[in-house]
Scaffold this motif. Structure first.
Motif, PDB file in Angstrom:
ATOM      1  N   ARG A 103       0.838  -1.189   0.000  1.00  0.00           N
ATOM      2  CA  ARG A 103       0.000   0.000   0.000  1.00  0.00           C
ATOM      3  C   ARG A 103       0.872   1.238   0.000  1.00  0.00           C
ATOM      4  O   ARG A 103       1.672   1.443   0.905  1.00  0.00           O
TER       5      ARG A 103
ATOM      6  N   GLU B 159      -3.183   3.500  -2.312  1.00  0.00           N
ATOM      7  CA  GLU B 159      -3.511   2.574  -3.390  1.00  0.00           C
ATOM      8  C   GLU B 159      -2.568   1.372  -3.355  1.00  0.00           C
ATOM      9  O   GLU B 159      -1.432   1.460  -2.875  1.00  0.00           O
TER      10      GLU B 159
ATOM     11  N   ASN C  52      -8.158  -1.627  -0.777  1.00  0.00           N
ATOM     12  CA  ASN C  52      -7.455  -1.453  -2.052  1.00  0.00           C
ATOM     13  C   ASN C  52      -6.647  -2.694  -2.419  1.00  0.00           C
ATOM     14  O   ASN C  52      -6.684  -3.156  -3.563  1.00  0.00           O
TER      15      ASN C  52
END
Length: 256
Positions: free
Chosen positions: A103, A109, A137
């Motif tokens: 991440r 993201e 995500n």
């Protein structure tokens, strides 16, 4: 929503100890392995069965056995391996896939740096494991990658989930059931589950990769490295010794 909370008393008890900031790395790792056994029991509850003719010491019988090809455990590296270890003890014949995602701490993201899975993954039940479903995500990206490779029978297992993560995940992949030990209150401004248990990877003793600088991961797809040339290539930013060292570490994690 297609979400199952495994609220067994043993799961709750062990999770409470894991949440405690005073719990040691060794105890945290052991407890995660123990909880993973209980989560695995629940996520495999509805696997397809058939019968096989056997002989007991007393007489022949048609006995129940698992049907179809062996299932796949897909670990989201690296913290997913904490759950993977326990599940493989319960289902040692399972195949293993690894999805390397981290991440980005600025955008939150998911960024992919590695993928390896059985070629016939479309014919198998795939259970994706990652301790935390926070922003979702990474989980969404992992499922995306597996579906792109043909997987169509998927389940997701995590230790903790945030309502925001569950909402995003179920919107992106409504066909994938989620199994978790607990759903916590919310995400904080840094994207951490609250009250949570902190950084699962850090508490497992996983402190990042070569090429990490000033708090950010520095990975880049591209240059084949040894056996990596047979699948998706990975280049680790840094000198060649750093790259070789990381390839060796990935090998010790049981990567195909």
């Amino acid at each position: 929503m297609n979400v199952t909370v495994v609220d067994h008393p043993l799961v709750k008890h062990k999770l409470t100890i894991m949440r405690d900031k005073e719990t040691s790395t060794g105890s945290f790792r052991r407890l995660l392995k123990e909880i993973s056994l209980l989560l695995c029991y629940e996520v495999t509850r509805n696997m397809e069965m058939t019968t096989k003719r056997i002989e007991t010491p007393l007489e022949p019988m048609d006995a129940p056995i698992l049907d179809g090809k062996k299932l796949v455990f897909a670990s989201v590296l690296r913290s997913g391996n904490g759950l993977l270890e326990g599940m493989l003890e319960l289902v040692p014949s399972a195949r293993v896939a690894h999805i390397g995602l981290y991440r980005d701490h600025d955008t939150l993201e998911a960024v992919e740096y590695y993928f390896k899975a059985p070629e016939d993954i479309a014919d198998r039940l795939v259970i994706v494991v990652d301790p935390m479903l926070a922003t979702a995500n990474s989980a969404i990206a992992a499922i995306d990658k597996l579906k792109q490779r043909g997987a169509n029978n998927l389940r997701f297992v995590c230790l903790l989930a945030a309502p925001e993560g569950i909402e995003r995940f179920t919107k992106a992949h409504p066909d994938v059931p989620v199994f978790t030990a607990a759903i916590d209150s919310h995400l904080n401004e840094r994207g951490y589950i609250v009250p949570g248990l902190g950084d699962a990877g850090g508490r497992l003793g996983q402190f990042g990769f070569p090429g990490r600088a000033q708090g950010h991961f520095a990975w880049q797809r591209g240059e084949p490295l040894g056996d990596f040339g047979k699948g998706p290539a990975v280049a680790i930013l840094g000198n060649r010794d750093e790259k070789r060292n990381e390839v060796g570490r990935l090998g010790r994690l049981g990567l195909p």
